[in-house]
Design an enzyme around this catalytic site. Structure first.
Site, mmCIF file in Angstrom:
data_model
loop_
_atom_site.group_PDB
_atom_site.id
_atom_site.type_symbol
_atom_site.label_atom_id
_atom_site.label_comp_id
_atom_site.label_asym_id
_atom_site.label_seq_id
_atom_site.Cartn_x
_atom_site.Cartn_y
_atom_site.Cartn_z
ATOM 1 N N GLY A 27 0.796 -1.217 0.000
ATOM 2 C CA GLY A 27 0.000 0.000 0.000
ATOM 3 C C GLY A 27 0.829 1.268 0.000
ATOM 4 N N ASP A 138 5.956 -6.364 14.350
ATOM 5 C CA ASP A 138 5.145 -6.846 13.224
ATOM 6 C C ASP A 138 5.723 -8.139 12.651
ATOM 7 O OD1 ASP A 138 2.966 -6.750 11.497
ATOM 8 O OD2 ASP A 138 4.070 -5.652 9.954
#
Length: 387
Positions: A27, A138
């Site tokens: 993205g 993450d």
């Protein structure tokens, strides 16, 4: 790792790195296969022009500083970067291999002893990260690359100093990948500390052993509520018996009940040694089992873009208020492509063993030849494009 040709809009060079093809996209940016003037391959991440703003630059600069701080044989090494460029870019070591998620989807779950070897390897690397007072924040299968020399951890874009009082995210927001997110992270607790990575590694090992995550749901709000609620036990179905105690402790709801990374290493060693193997032997078996085949020659590169799971996709940011239970008659929120990639129902993984002998790796092309082939690809792409 598969690579697709450059498009006419792609730069041919960045910071001295010649760009030879696309590795993946997300993205916020595009990742290219690059080559240094001396012929060193590199993964070059570039922020999209449409999302370059002060916050994106600041977060990108933080990732660069983190990569300058940490090092190790299981961390993709920092090469160079320019966060102040018109399109900020970052070059790191290129790891020629699939990510763990793609490998499990294609070849099926790993045997228990190889899961333990993967756990010992990654836990040792993350223990070194934690010694620097850093938290990855993450960790997920897509951020673990299975190279010819073993697994490596990538994408420290969300990494934070565990004792830092300053955050780049707005108050009451959650950043990370939901399927591997610890309960305290999903609840918006700050600052985050090392048990967050212990939980995420437990989720990664669970996925490596079974092909599924601790919690799965078709709706992001349901998924977050499953993670946050203390009464919901993680799904350990399909986990080999020898791994159940370890994964149960790593996926404990309370951060204080989870082992430290050095303890994870020792418990993984115990699983390996109970099989009559030494840790080094298990690691060699893991690398042999997951090592990619010969690199695809440049002239045979696929023309279709990679699935999103192979790209370095930034994790979503969600206000905590959006994670609270909704009225029964309220319509479900639209999911972003990033969330769909992480919570979509999984397809059955192929479980057939690979028995054919692997052909010898193809010799690496000379730098001049690679440049000629890349130019031919760009010209062929430009002639076939519909714009």
């Amino acid at each position: 790792m598969q690579t697709t040709p450059l498009s006419p809009e792609d730069p041919a060079e960045l910071g001295g790195f010649e760009l030879l093809g696309r590795i993946g996209q997300g993205g916020m940016g595009q990742v290219y296969l690059g080559e240094s003037p001396g012929g060193e391959p590199a993964a070059v991440k570039v922020i999209k022009a449409s999302v370059v703003d002060s916050e994106a630059r600041l977060r990108f600069a933080q990732e660069i500083e983190v990569l300058k701080t940490i090092w190790g044989p299981r961390i993709a090494a920092f090469l160079d970067a320019d966060p102040e460029a018109e399109r900020p870019w970052l070059a790191t070591e290129y790891v020629d291999g699939p990510d763990l998620r793609r490998h499990i989807t294609t070849h099926g779950p790993l045997p228990a002893v190889l899961v333990a070897s993967l756990g010992a390897t990654l836990a040792e690397a993350l223990a070194a990260v934690h010694k620097q007072d850093l938290v990855h924040r993450d960790l997920k299968p897509a951020n673990i690359l299975l190279g010819p020399n073993g697994p490596k951890i990538i994408d420290f874009g969300l990494a934070v100093f565990s004792e830092a009082g300053v955050t780049l995210t707005a108050p009451n927001t959650v950043m990370g990948t939901p399927t591997c997110m610890a309960p305290e992270q999903a609840s918006g607790v700050k600052p985050l500390s090392s048990p967050v990575d212990v939980y995420a590694l437990g989720a990664v090992l669970l996925y490596a052993a079974t092909g599924h995550y601790p919690y799965e749901a078709a709706n992001i709000h349901v998924l977050f509520n499953m993670i946050i609620q203390s009464g919901n036990e993680p799904d350990l179905s399909g986990v080999p018996d020898e791994l159940v105690p370890l994964l149960t402790s790593m996926l404990a709801h309370s951060a204080g009940d989870r082992p430290t990374m050095p303890e994870v290493v020792q418990r993984c060693r115990a699983v390996i040694e109970a099989q009559g193997l030494k840790v080094a032997q298990a690691r060699r078996r893991l690398t042999t089992h997951t090592a990619p085949g010969p690199s695809v020659p440049s002239a045979e590169l696929p023309t279709q873009p990679l699935p999103q799971s192979a790209a370095e996709v930034p994790a979503p940011t969600l206000p905590i208020t959006q994670l609270l239970p909704r009225p029964v008659d309220a319509p479900p929120p639209a999911l972003t492509p990033t969330l769909r990639a992480d919570i979509a129902p999984r397809e059955p993984a192929a479980r057939t063993a690979r028995t054919a002998k692997r052909p010898a790796p193809a010799p690496r092309r000379h730098s001049v030849q690679a440049r000629k082939v890349a130019q031919q690809l760009r010209e062929a792409y430009a002639q076939s494009a519909k714009f």
